[in-house]
Design a protein around this motif. Structure first.
Motif, PDB file in Angstrom:
ATOM      1  N   ALA A 547       0.829  -1.215   0.000  1.00 40.92           N
ATOM      2  CA  ALA A 547       0.000   0.000   0.000  1.00 40.92           C
ATOM      3  C   ALA A 547       0.858   1.257   0.000  1.00 40.92           C
ATOM      4  CB  ALA A 547      -0.923  -0.006   1.218  1.00 40.92           C
ATOM      5  N   SER A 548       2.096   1.154   0.477  1.00 42.04           N
ATOM      6  CA  SER A 548       2.970   2.328   0.558  1.00 42.04           C
ATOM      7  C   SER A 548       3.261   2.918  -0.812  1.00 42.04           C
ATOM      8  CB  SER A 548       4.291   1.959   1.246  1.00 42.04           C
ATOM      9  OG  SER A 548       5.007   0.996   0.465  1.00 42.04           O
ATOM     10  N   LEU A 549       3.161   2.110  -1.874  1.00 44.01           N
ATOM     11  CA  LEU A 549       3.418   2.634  -3.220  1.00 44.01           C
ATOM     12  C   LEU A 549       2.376   3.674  -3.629  1.00 44.01           C
ATOM     13  CD1 LEU A 549       4.472  -0.541  -5.276  1.00 44.01           C
ATOM     14  CD2 LEU A 549       5.883   1.000  -3.917  1.00 44.01           C
ATOM     15  N   SER A 550       1.238   3.667  -2.946  1.00 42.24           N
ATOM     16  CA  SER A 550       0.181   4.629  -3.279  1.00 42.24           C
ATOM     17  C   SER A 550       0.608   6.065  -3.040  1.00 42.24           C
ATOM     18  CB  SER A 550      -1.070   4.338  -2.443  1.00 42.24           C
ATOM     19  OG  SER A 550      -1.557   3.043  -2.716  1.00 42.24           O
ATOM     20  N   LEU A 552       3.474   7.376  -3.762  1.00 43.00           N
ATOM     21  CA  LEU A 552       4.433   7.851  -4.755  1.00 43.00           C
ATOM     22  C   LEU A 552       3.744   8.650  -5.846  1.00 43.00           C
ATOM     23  CD1 LEU A 552       6.563   4.588  -5.166  1.00 43.00           C
ATOM     24  CD2 LEU A 552       7.093   6.590  -3.766  1.00 43.00           C
ATOM     25  N   LYS A 553       4.408   9.656  -6.337  1.00 48.24           N
ATOM     26  CA  LYS A 553       3.877  10.483  -7.429  1.00 48.24           C
ATOM     27  C   LYS A 553       4.454   9.969  -8.748  1.00 48.24           C
ATOM     28  CE  LYS A 553       1.995  12.505  -4.126  1.00 48.24           C
ATOM     29  NZ  LYS A 553       0.624  12.102  -3.799  1.00 48.24           N
ATOM     30  N   LEU A 554       3.978   8.804  -9.171  1.00 51.25           N
ATOM     31  CA  LEU A 554       4.545   8.111 -10.314  1.00 51.25           C
ATOM     32  C   LEU A 554       3.959   8.610 -11.628  1.00 51.25           C
ATOM     33  CD1 LEU A 554       4.430   4.476  -8.887  1.00 51.25           C
ATOM     34  CD2 LEU A 554       6.473   5.878  -9.190  1.00 51.25           C
ATOM     35  N   THR A 555       4.810   8.643 -12.638  1.00 55.19           N
ATOM     36  CA  THR A 555       4.333   8.868 -14.002  1.00 55.19           C
ATOM     37  C   THR A 555       4.343   7.560 -14.789  1.00 55.19           C
ATOM     38  OG1 THR A 555       6.567   9.440 -14.734  1.00 55.19           O
ATOM     39  CG2 THR A 555       5.141  11.245 -14.025  1.00 55.19           C
ATOM     40  N   LEU A 556       5.052   6.548 -14.296  1.00 57.00           N
ATOM     41  CA  LEU A 556       5.069   5.236 -14.936  1.00 57.00           C
ATOM     42  C   LEU A 556       5.192   4.158 -13.880  1.00 57.00           C
ATOM     43  CD1 LEU A 556       6.885   4.033 -18.110  1.00 57.00           C
ATOM     44  CD2 LEU A 556       7.171   2.737 -15.997  1.00 57.00           C
ATOM     45  N   ILE A 557       4.348   3.136 -13.989  1.00 55.96           N
ATOM     46  CA  ILE A 557       4.477   1.956 -13.150  1.00 55.96           C
ATOM     47  C   ILE A 557       4.192   0.734 -14.002  1.00 55.96           C
ATOM     48  CG2 ILE A 557       2.067   2.118 -12.344  1.00 55.96           C
ATOM     49  CD1 ILE A 557       3.096   0.881  -9.680  1.00 55.96           C
ATOM     50  N   ASP A 558       5.052  -0.268 -13.884  1.00 54.42           N
ATOM     51  CA  ASP A 558       4.866  -1.517 -14.636  1.00 54.42           C
ATOM     52  C   ASP A 558       5.261  -2.672 -13.731  1.00 54.42           C
ATOM     53  OD1 ASP A 558       4.648  -3.604 -16.393  1.00 54.42           O
ATOM     54  OD2 ASP A 558       5.838  -2.664 -17.994  1.00 54.42           O
ATOM     55  N   LEU A 559       4.225  -3.426 -13.295  1.00 54.61           N
ATOM     56  CA  LEU A 559       4.447  -4.602 -12.441  1.00 54.61           C
ATOM     57  C   LEU A 559       4.019  -5.867 -13.171  1.00 54.61           C
ATOM     58  CD1 LEU A 559       2.973  -3.244  -9.069  1.00 54.61           C
ATOM     59  CD2 LEU A 559       5.229  -2.867 -10.044  1.00 54.61           C
ATOM     60  N   SER A 560       3.894  -5.806 -14.478  1.00 55.33           N
ATOM     61  CA  SER A 560       3.335  -6.912 -15.250  1.00 55.33           C
ATOM     62  C   SER A 560       4.227  -8.146 -15.226  1.00 55.33           C
ATOM     63  CB  SER A 560       3.104  -6.466 -16.700  1.00 55.33           C
ATOM     64  OG  SER A 560       4.325  -6.088 -17.306  1.00 55.33           O
ATOM     65  N   ASN A 561       3.569  -9.287 -15.515  1.00 53.92           N
ATOM     66  CA  ASN A 561       4.266 -10.562 -15.683  1.00 53.92           C
ATOM     67  C   ASN A 561       5.099 -10.942 -14.463  1.00 53.92           C
ATOM     68  OD1 ASN A 561       3.232 -10.872 -18.356  1.00 53.92           O
ATOM     69  ND2 ASN A 561       4.833  -9.501 -19.090  1.00 53.92           N
ATOM     70  N   ASN A 562       4.425 -10.990 -13.330  1.00 55.93           N
ATOM     71  CA  ASN A 562       5.005 -11.506 -12.107  1.00 55.93           C
ATOM     72  C   ASN A 562       4.008 -12.491 -11.510  1.00 55.93           C
ATOM     73  OD1 ASN A 562       7.703 -10.173 -11.238  1.00 55.93           O
ATOM     74  ND2 ASN A 562       6.513  -8.444 -12.044  1.00 55.93           N
ATOM     75  N   MET A 563       4.079 -12.740 -10.223  1.00 53.10           N
ATOM     76  CA  MET A 563       3.139 -13.654  -9.557  1.00 53.10           C
ATOM     77  C   MET A 563       2.458 -12.938  -8.397  1.00 53.10           C
ATOM     78  SD  MET A 563       5.362 -17.205  -9.663  1.00 53.10           S
ATOM     79  CE  MET A 563       6.829 -16.486  -8.947  1.00 53.10           C
ATOM     80  N   LEU A 564       2.121 -11.686  -8.604  1.00 53.56           N
ATOM     81  CA  LEU A 564       1.483 -10.883  -7.570  1.00 53.56           C
ATOM     82  C   LEU A 564       0.017 -11.244  -7.419  1.00 53.56           C
ATOM     83  CD1 LEU A 564       3.088  -7.496  -8.688  1.00 53.56           C
ATOM     84  CD2 LEU A 564       3.828  -8.940  -6.783  1.00 53.56           C
ATOM     85  N   PHE A 565      -0.530 -10.996  -6.234  1.00 60.65           N
ATOM     86  CA  PHE A 565      -1.939 -11.288  -6.018  1.00 60.65           C
ATOM     87  C   PHE A 565      -2.529 -10.239  -5.085  1.00 60.65           C
ATOM     88  CE2 PHE A 565       0.526 -13.806  -2.978  1.00 60.65           C
ATOM     89  CZ  PHE A 565      -0.027 -13.419  -1.772  1.00 60.65           C
ATOM     90  N   GLY A 566      -3.849 -10.285  -4.975  1.00 56.92           N
ATOM     91  CA  GLY A 566      -4.528  -9.357  -4.089  1.00 56.92           C
ATOM     92  C   GLY A 566      -5.045  -8.125  -4.826  1.00 56.92           C
ATOM     93  N   ARG A 567      -5.548  -7.189  -4.064  1.00 54.69           N
ATOM     94  CA  ARG A 567      -6.179  -5.986  -4.594  1.00 54.69           C
ATOM     95  C   ARG A 567      -5.120  -4.954  -4.976  1.00 54.69           C
ATOM     96  NH1 ARG A 567     -11.425  -4.137  -3.626  1.00 54.69           N
ATOM     97  NH2 ARG A 567     -11.636  -5.799  -2.081  1.00 54.69           N
ATOM     98  N   VAL A 568      -5.239  -4.370  -6.156  1.00 57.01           N
ATOM     99  CA  VAL A 568      -4.353  -3.277  -6.578  1.00 57.01           C
ATOM    100  C   VAL A 568      -4.810  -2.003  -5.883  1.00 57.01           C
ATOM    101  CG1 VAL A 568      -3.542  -1.868  -8.515  1.00 57.01           C
ATOM    102  CG2 VAL A 568      -3.918  -4.334  -8.831  1.00 57.01           C
ATOM    103  N   PRO A 569      -3.911  -1.325  -5.156  1.00 52.40           N
ATOM    104  CA  PRO A 569      -4.303  -0.067  -4.500  1.00 52.40           C
ATOM    105  C   PRO A 569      -4.890   0.916  -5.515  1.00 52.40           C
ATOM    106  CG  PRO A 569      -2.157  -0.787  -3.703  1.00 52.40           C
ATOM    107  CD  PRO A 569      -2.508  -1.692  -4.845  1.00 52.40           C
TER     108      PRO A 569
END
Length: 982
Positions: A547-550, A552-569
């Motif tokens: 949740a801490s990533l929320s 951040l003042k990001l202009t680009l985020i890419d978490l694709s093609n991993n094994m993550l689970f759960g709700r995206v903030p």
């Protein structure tokens, strides 16, 4: 008897003549003393000790900088580089009829030069160069005795009186460059100056062709006509100047080949024709064996490099980048003299890198990128301790990098990208104490990244993309506090992403894509307040998205093609692009078209959660009841205290106030948000007494409710481990001690264990950026623009010169200049500010700071910010005020900004008025052009050439619009009116 009478008469006559001479001489000395003291009084603001000896007691000829003739009359005034400021009193100077030399160069003198200069008819030497004068150069024709005239880089504008040169036939030295004179063809009056040995007309707006008759100036040793608008071929007449030691014609539009006969210039040591349209080969340079510096870059030259260049025994500087040269470099090039640098980038050169260019141990730059060089890096350069830039990217080099290269003590950049290098990064890299940029992408490097790299505290960028690196990232990488970019994509790195990466406080880009990382995404990445790009796609990461990533003042985020689970903030969905979370079947989100809806909770789970929520609700009610009772009790005990310090809040006030923290906290609701920045939301607070405040909430993560209404203590809002707030500390430290009408007022700061509030005066007209560039844009007349410029300048002057310890703002921009109800400016946002520590030189700071478009050019190669960096940024603001344009606009060209555009347009247009914002009235455009000239000074590429802020204020005072002449602009103090003041 008569003879005795006659003899006595003669003696009496001699006595009387001698007495008369002594009286006149004494009178002359007394007059000259008064004239010099009058000259001194005009420079009374100068902070220099040079005038300590200028008084009524010290003998005239003992005045510092004064040289007398045999009659003990003033012959020379030598006061160059003495930090003089103010205007020149030429009426007093030119009244000294014995004055032959006046040297006042490299000071901070300002104002216009009066026509009284023409009364200095005995002058043989006049140096007013490198000052900050305004207006035109007066008629010089009466100064017929002049042999030396230097006016370069002095701020003069308008038309230069070229016809004056017809009378100055004794001149041997003429320097008029670096002044934005009106455009003119090559002045033919120059051709009559037969005694000229040095001619400097660089950057003074000369156009057309160089006349063939330039060859008649046979005594010339230095000819500099660079940075003008010269066209056509280099005239053959130049080849007659056999005494030339320096020939500089760079940055013009010259065409054709090098003239036949150039080899006649056997004494030539410095030859620079870079940035023109020249072509052909270099055969005419074969015999110029005394060359020390050869600059041919950015032309269309072709052919091979003459083998004779390898025998040039004085050559120290060699730059031919961006041409069409082929073949090999002479093997011995740079091996004779104390060679300093070579730049042959962007050609078609082949063969090996010459091995001995650092033979004398003085080489600083080896720049050979984008050619077809083969072989390896010569072992000799492993001991080249003077080297500070090594760039050989985009060649066909191979083999292992010599071990010593990694640890060279002065090397700031290693750029080996796009070759076929192999092997490992040496463990001795930890000894590279100056290394800022490590670029190894697109090679065949392998092995682990050595743990010793964490010792290189100067590192700013690591780019290892597309290699064969493996193993784990060193867990100690968090010690790299200056690291802004970490690009490790497309390798074989494995293991966990280290938690310590969250300690690299300057990181703004992380790319770890295409590796074998596993484990969870570190929670501490959410503490990287500067991070705006995060790509960790195509790995084997698992777990939930922190949740801490929320926050951040990001202009680009890419978490694709991993094994993550759960709700995206939810906040991350707002910055995501299509595919940012693809390839993670376990992820879900509410209301996302690219991710599945999160499953509803089971009935049993819902009952458990309902019970938990009820328990929490009861606890909250009890907590509020206790807090309220405590508050009432404390209020009864001490109702007269302006700031009630109940609960867990700590209040530090810097002005007398009469409102409580409760009144502030209760107003921090979403509907009161008036701005969002990189460091937090800004709220408008309406006090009960009718006054208004602005409150900045320095965040680390967003409250779930978006409001602070629910709790006096914010302990539940933010994780407890994140208690260090560098921007908050910087802003409080900087602002709490500042007292100036042009610096935004900080009333108090309110903090808890995990939260911080800064309470400022409210500025109803927003920022200068809003009023110039957004949908809140308004028409601002010139007098208001001038007052904004002057007020902001005085605020910066106060920071640099008026504080006990100077303050570097480090983020001067129009967004940080706020406007009150009367459009008066105040500097704001000191989150990046640096207070210079007592006893330390105010030179620089290595911490990355600033905003694109405002950052001074020296930051690109030194990563340092100085007070001159603030001045550069302020120059950009002046350009915004005059032109109405943003610092970065598409019309400026790719990778170009307003500084480039203004400098370029001023060189290419006859009329600077065309650069002025069309909305500025016609009668004010001339004043606007004068401000643009000040902006040019502030944005000079070399920091040393920029004025101090004290000087900028003086320059702005001199262009005050006539309509403001009766308005007194205060220079200090503070408006003591405080909201709800007792």
């Amino acid at each position: 008897m008569s003879s005795l009478f006659f003899s006595g008469h003669i003696r009496l006559t001699v006595f009387l003549v001698t007495l008369l001479f002594l009286i006149l001489h004494s009178s002359s000395q007394s007059d000259q003393r008064q004239l010099l003291l009058k000259f001194k009084s005009a420079l009374s603001n100068s902070k220099t000790e040079v005038f300590n000896a200028w008084n009524k007691e010290t003998p005239l000829c003992n005045f510092t900088g004064i040289v007398c003739n045999f009659n003990k009359e003033v012959k020379e005034i030598n006061l160059s580089q003495q930090k003089l400021s103010g205007t020149l009193a030429f009426d007093s100077l030119c009244a000294i009829k014995s004055l032959e030399k006046l040297s006042l160069g490299a000071n901070m003198l300002s104002g216009t030069i009066s026509n009284q200069l023409s009364n200095c008819t005995s002058l043989q030497y006049l140096d007013l160069g490198m000052n900050f004068f305004t207006g035109v150069v007066p008629d010089l024709s009466r100064l017929s005795q002049l042999k030396f005239l230097s006016l370069n880089l002095s701020g003069f504008t308008g038309r230069f009186p070229w016809e004056s040169l017809r009378n100055l036939t004794r001149l041997s030295f003429l320097s008029l460059g670096d002044n934005p004179f009106d455009k003119t063809p090559f002045p033919l009056e120059i051709l009559n100056l037969q005694y000229l040995s040095s001619l400097y007309l660089t950057n003074c707006t000369i156009e057309g062709r160089i006349p063939e008759a330039i060859g008649n100036l046979s005594l010339l040793e230095s000819l500099q006509l660079s940075d003008n608008y010269l066209v056509g071929e280099i005239p053959v007449g130049v080849t007659k100047l056999i005494n030339l030691q320096m020939l500089e014609l760079y940055n013009n539009q010259l065409t054709g080949t090098l003239p036949v006969g150039l080899s006649n210039l056997v004494n030539l040591a410095e030859f620079d024709v870079s940035t023109n349209l020249l072509f052909g080969d270099l055969s005419e340079l074969r015999g110029l064996s005394r060359l020390e510096s050869l600059q041919l870059f950015e032309n269309g030259f072709s052919g091979t490099i003459p083998e004779e260049f390898g025998e040039f025994k004085y050559l120290k500087q060699f730059s031919i980048y961006t041409n069409k040269f082929t073949g090999e470099l002479p093997a011995k090039i740079g091996s004779w003299a104390e060679f300093e640098y070579i730049d042959v980038s962007t050609n078609y050169l082949t063969g090996s890198i010459p091995p001995d260019m650092c033979k004398m141990g003085k080489m600083e730059k080896l720049l050979m990128l984008q050619n077809n060089f083969t072989g390896g890096l010569p072992e000799n350069y492993a001991s080249c301790t003077s080297l500070n830039r090594l760039r050989v990217s985009n060649n066909s080099l191979s083999g292992r990098v010599p071990d010593g290269i990694w640890s060279l003590p002065n090397l700031g950049m290693i750029d080996l990208e796009m070759n076929q290098f192999e092997g490992q990064v040496g463990r001795n890299i930890g000894e590279a104490k100056s290394l800022a940029q490590l670029f190894l992408a697109n090679n065949r490097f392998s092995g682990e990244l050595p743990v010793e790299i964490s010792n290189v505290s100067s590192l700013v960028e690591i780019r290892l993309t597309s290699n064969l690196f493996s193993g784990e990232i060193p867990v100690t990488i968090g010690s790299l506090k200056k690291l802004s970019k970490l690009l490790l994509q497309d390798n074989k790195f494995s293991g966990a992403i280290p938690e310590s990466l969250g300690s690299c406080v300057s990181l703004n880009e992380i790319n770890l894509a295409g590796n074998l990382f596993s484990g969870q995404i570190p929670e501490r990445l959410g503490s990287l307040v500067s991070l705006n790009s995060l790509n960790i796609s195509d790995n084997k990461l698992s777990g939930v998205i922190p949740a801490s990533l929320s926050s951040l003042k990001l202009t680009l985020i890419d978490l694709s093609n991993n094994m993550l689970f759960g709700r995206v903030p939810q906040p991350l969905l707002l910055v995501a692009y299509d595919g940012s979370f693809a390839g993670n079947p376990g992820l879900c989100a509410d209301g996302s078209k690219d991710l599945r809806e999160c499953s509803p909770v089971s009935h049993k789970s819902g009952q458990v959660k309902l019970a938990m929520y009820c328990f929490i609700a009861v606890a909250v009610v009890l907590m509020f009841s206790l807090s309220y009772l405590l508050f009432v009790k404390l209020s009864k005990i001490d109702r007269k205290i302006p700031m009630n310090r109940g609960g867990s809040w700590d209040v530090k006030q810097f002005h007398v106030l009469k409102f409580s923290e409760d009144e502030i906290v209760r107003s921090l609701t979403p509907e009161n948000i008036i701005g969002k920045g990189g460091s937090g939301n800004v709220y408008k607070v309406d006090l009960k007494c009718g006054e208004e405040l602005a409150v900045k909430h320095m965040w680390k993560s967003e409250p779930d409710s978006g409001s602070w209404r629910s709790s006096r203590s914010s302990a539940a809002i933010l994780p407890k481990e994140r208690t260090r707030w560098p921007e908050y500390e910087a802003e409080v430290t900087a602002l709490s001690s500042l007292r100036h009408m042009n610096v935004v007022k900080l009333y108090c700061c309110i903090s808890s264990e995990d939260s911080n509030l800064l309470v400022y005066e409210y500025m109803p007209n927003g920022s200068l950026w809003d009023r110039l560039h957004t949908d809140k844009k308004i028409s601002i007349d010139w007098s208001v623009r001038y007052e904004i410029a002057m007020g902001a300048a005085m605020g910066l002057e106060y920071l640099h010169h008026g504080c006990e310890r100077p303050v570097l703002h480090r983020d001067v921009k129009s967004k940080n200049i706020l406007l009150d109800e009367e459009m008066k400016p105040k500097l704001a946002d000191f989150g990046l500010a640096k207070i210079v520590q007592s006893g330390k030189v105010m030179d620089s700071t290595h911490i990355i700071a600033g905003t694109h478009g405002y950052i001074a050019p020296e930051y690109g190669y030194t990563y340092k910010v100085t007070e001159k960096s603030d001045i550069y940024s302020f120059g950009v603001v002046l350009m915004e005020l005059v032109t109405g344009k943003k610092p970065v606009e598409p019309e400026f060209g790719e990778s170009k900004d307003i500084v480039y555009w203004v400098h370029n347009e001023m060189r290419s247009k006859d009329d600077m008025i065309s650069l002025v914002d069309p909305s500025i009235s016609k009668d004010a455009k001339e004043d606007a052009v004068k401000m643009l000239s000040i902006a040019i000074h502030c944005t000079m590429k070399l920091p040393a050439l920029r004025p101090s802020m004290r000087m900028v204020v003086k320059m702005l005072e001199e262009i005050k619009p006539f309509s403001l002449t009766d308005i007194v602009i205060e220079k200090g103090g503070e408006n003591e009116d405080s909201p709800c003041k007792n």
